[in-house]
Design a protein around this motif. Sequence first.
Motif, PDB file in Angstrom:
ATOM      1  N   ALA A 106       0.820  -1.216   0.000  1.00  0.00           N
ATOM      2  CA  ALA A 106       0.000   0.000   0.000  1.00  0.00           C
ATOM      3  C   ALA A 106       0.854   1.266   0.000  1.00  0.00           C
ATOM      4  N   ASN A 107       2.106   1.150   0.450  1.00  0.00           N
ATOM      5  CA  ASN A 107       2.975   2.331   0.446  1.00  0.00           C
ATOM      6  C   ASN A 107       3.525   2.623  -0.937  1.00  0.00           C
ATOM      7  N   ASP A 108       3.172   1.780  -1.908  1.00  0.00           N
ATOM      8  CA  ASP A 108       3.534   1.968  -3.314  1.00  0.00           C
ATOM      9  C   ASP A 108       5.018   1.786  -3.626  1.00  0.00           C
ATOM     10  N   LYS A 109       5.767   1.280  -2.670  1.00  0.00           N
ATOM     11  CA  LYS A 109       7.209   1.079  -2.918  1.00  0.00           C
ATOM     12  C   LYS A 109       7.413  -0.306  -3.519  1.00  0.00           C
ATOM     13  N   LEU A 110       8.288  -0.360  -4.512  1.00  0.00           N
ATOM     14  CA  LEU A 110       8.534  -1.616  -5.212  1.00  0.00           C
ATOM     15  C   LEU A 110       9.757  -2.304  -4.621  1.00  0.00           C
ATOM     16  N   ASN A 111       9.597  -3.578  -4.245  1.00  0.00           N
ATOM     17  CA  ASN A 111      10.742  -4.380  -3.801  1.00  0.00           C
ATOM     18  C   ASN A 111      10.980  -5.473  -4.820  1.00  0.00           C
ATOM     19  N   VAL A 112      12.225  -5.602  -5.258  1.00  0.00           N
ATOM     20  CA  VAL A 112      12.556  -6.645  -6.236  1.00  0.00           C
ATOM     21  C   VAL A 112      13.611  -7.555  -5.617  1.00  0.00           C
ATOM     22  N   VAL A 113      13.372  -8.840  -5.662  1.00  0.00           N
ATOM     23  CA  VAL A 113      14.315  -9.808  -5.091  1.00  0.00           C
ATOM     24  C   VAL A 113      14.668 -10.822  -6.174  1.00  0.00           C
ATOM     25  N   ASP A 114      15.949 -11.102  -6.287  1.00  0.00           N
ATOM     26  CA  ASP A 114      16.377 -12.182  -7.180  1.00  0.00           C
ATOM     27  C   ASP A 114      16.227 -13.489  -6.400  1.00  0.00           C
ATOM     28  N   VAL A 115      15.366 -14.358  -6.886  1.00  0.00           N
ATOM     29  CA  VAL A 115      15.083 -15.600  -6.167  1.00  0.00           C
ATOM     30  C   VAL A 115      16.347 -16.426  -5.966  1.00  0.00           C
ATOM     31  N   ARG A 116      17.257 -16.321  -6.904  1.00  0.00           N
ATOM     32  CA  ARG A 116      18.486 -17.124  -6.815  1.00  0.00           C
ATOM     33  C   ARG A 116      19.363 -16.703  -5.633  1.00  0.00           C
ATOM     34  N   SER A 117      19.141 -15.505  -5.108  1.00  0.00           N
ATOM     35  CA  SER A 117      19.980 -15.015  -4.005  1.00  0.00           C
ATOM     36  C   SER A 117      19.514 -15.550  -2.651  1.00  0.00           C
ATOM     37  N   SER A 118      18.339 -16.154  -2.624  1.00  0.00           N
ATOM     38  CA  SER A 118      17.829 -16.629  -1.336  1.00  0.00           C
ATOM     39  C   SER A 118      17.205 -18.010  -1.487  1.00  0.00           C
ATOM     40  N   ARG A 119      17.761 -18.951  -0.777  1.00  0.00           N
ATOM     41  CA  ARG A 119      17.250 -20.331  -0.861  1.00  0.00           C
ATOM     42  C   ARG A 119      15.821 -20.404  -0.312  1.00  0.00           C
ATOM     43  N   LEU A 120      15.582 -19.636   0.736  1.00  0.00           N
ATOM     44  CA  LEU A 120      14.243 -19.637   1.344  1.00  0.00           C
ATOM     45  C   LEU A 120      13.212 -19.115   0.358  1.00  0.00           C
ATOM     46  N   PHE A 121      13.577 -18.049  -0.351  1.00  0.00           N
ATOM     47  CA  PHE A 121      12.665 -17.487  -1.353  1.00  0.00           C
ATOM     48  C   PHE A 121      12.408 -18.494  -2.461  1.00  0.00           C
ATOM     49  N   GLN A 122      13.445 -19.204  -2.846  1.00  0.00           N
ATOM     50  CA  GLN A 122      13.292 -20.230  -3.891  1.00  0.00           C
ATOM     51  C   GLN A 122      12.272 -21.274  -3.452  1.00  0.00           C
ATOM     52  N   GLU A 123      12.420 -21.711  -2.218  1.00  0.00           N
ATOM     53  CA  GLU A 123      11.514 -22.732  -1.695  1.00  0.00           C
ATOM     54  C   GLU A 123      10.079 -22.217  -1.660  1.00  0.00           C
ATOM     55  N   ILE A 124       9.922 -21.016  -1.120  1.00  0.00           N
ATOM     56  CA  ILE A 124       8.575 -20.457  -0.963  1.00  0.00           C
ATOM     57  C   ILE A 124       7.899 -20.288  -2.320  1.00  0.00           C
ATOM     58  N   THR A 125       8.611 -19.722  -3.284  1.00  0.00           N
ATOM     59  CA  THR A 125       7.990 -19.471  -4.591  1.00  0.00           C
ATOM     60  C   THR A 125       7.681 -20.785  -5.303  1.00  0.00           C
ATOM     61  N   ARG A 126       8.567 -21.753  -5.165  1.00  0.00           N
ATOM     62  CA  ARG A 126       8.314 -23.042  -5.808  1.00  0.00           C
ATOM     63  C   ARG A 126       7.079 -23.708  -5.201  1.00  0.00           C
ATOM     64  N   ILE A 127       6.991 -23.671  -3.885  1.00  0.00           N
ATOM     65  CA  ILE A 127       5.850 -24.300  -3.227  1.00  0.00           C
ATOM     66  C   ILE A 127       4.551 -23.569  -3.564  1.00  0.00           C
ATOM     67  N   MET A 128       4.613 -22.237  -3.644  1.00  0.00           N
ATOM     68  CA  MET A 128       3.406 -21.471  -4.021  1.00  0.00           C
ATOM     69  C   MET A 128       2.901 -21.903  -5.379  1.00  0.00           C
ATOM     70  N   MET A 129       3.796 -21.913  -6.353  1.00  0.00           N
ATOM     71  CA  MET A 129       3.412 -22.292  -7.723  1.00  0.00           C
ATOM     72  C   MET A 129       2.859 -23.711  -7.744  1.00  0.00           C
ATOM     73  N   ASN A 130       3.543 -24.602  -7.065  1.00  0.00           N
ATOM     74  CA  ASN A 130       3.139 -26.007  -7.103  1.00  0.00           C
ATOM     75  C   ASN A 130       1.843 -26.259  -6.352  1.00  0.00           C
ATOM     76  N   SER A 131       1.580 -25.472  -5.308  1.00  0.00           N
ATOM     77  CA  SER A 131       0.344 -25.657  -4.525  1.00  0.00           C
ATOM     78  C   SER A 131      -0.872 -25.213  -5.330  1.00  0.00           C
ATOM     79  N   ILE A 132      -0.737 -24.111  -6.059  1.00  0.00           N
ATOM     80  CA  ILE A 132      -1.869 -23.582  -6.831  1.00  0.00           C
ATOM     81  C   ILE A 132      -2.273 -24.586  -7.900  1.00  0.00           C
TER      82      ILE A 132
END
Lengths: 141, 211
Positions: B100-126
């Motif tokens: 809501a604060n309109d600020k954009l955060n960009v993360v390279d998934v490859r830089s974080s193993r946790l992010f990789q796991e979370i995004t993979r599980i999100m995609m696979n769960s849907i």
Amino acid sequence: MVVWLLVSIGSVQAQALFTFDDEGMARTHLELSAHGRDITGLCLMRQSEDTLRGSVINEFGIKAFDFTYREGKTKLMNVASFLNKWYIRRTLQRDLSFLFSQTTSCCRGQRSVEKNGDTVSLVNKRHKLTYRFRNLDEITE
Amino acid sequence: MKRLFFFSLLCLLNLPLWAQKPVSIAEQKQMVGQIEKAVANLKTLQCDFRQVKHLSLLDGDMKSQGHMYYKGGDRLRWEYATPYKYCFVLNKDKVMMRGANDKLNVVDVRSSRLFQEITRIMMNSITGKCLSSKTDFSVTMYRHDGEWEARLVPQKKEMKRMFSLITLHIDVKTKMVIRVEMKETTGDTTMIYLENPRQNLPINDNVFGMK
């Protein structure tokens, strides 16, 4: 009589800053600015006789922590691992204790609270932290 | 008469157990196979979602609504519209978030193993792809009227800390996930209802960007 009055003051004070609905729930958007970085989420609170209970979650619903505020003290529970360091917990507890003990905008030592419309801001100058709570509109079905 | 009464009582008491009995291993394999076949044919998916988070400490709910877009197995847009604005976009190796604060955060998934796991599980769960990933979850399938239920118990340490059980409710006809139920170790639960699904319609790549 005096003790009862002192105990009930804690619950009344939080109600002055935040808007609680008929069920005693307040739902706010929370933005935490720390050292130039912003984290957003939601803070939901429920007021009972002498205790304020709350949960801070992110927009997906993942829990950051739960808290209770009673007799001037905040207790944190179920703290997410990335926040679960003693110095972070201590800062959060003290900041929230200060916030919930206020009825209006004020400044004391390193902390200040300001209410502006539907936004309540808490600043911890020493640690350069700013918490902004803004009321969320309820979804009507 | 007494015997009939006790027999009926026994049947009624056992009814919940019958309803919760998992399918056989062979049947589970068949069901997962059918879901995998449906997912293989899924190029795009868009739908509305309703999310209800029940907070155990407060005994209260947080309700939100939004829209989801999925494309090509590596792009996902999850956008909350009410009562708060929040957008999460996964585009291949990049995660973009705007609140809501309109600020954009960009993360390279490859830089974080946790992010990789979370995004993979999100995609696979849907999509239901997580049903065939033995490293992420142990899976048990159930059959109910009009739907299948997949109960997923997290196996990896980080997920285990957060969730005790994830349940996917799958439409028997379309083999698509229609509801996701997540039980957290804290006692909170989150229900996500996926509504008005539209499969394999064109989705502009711009949807998976943020400026």
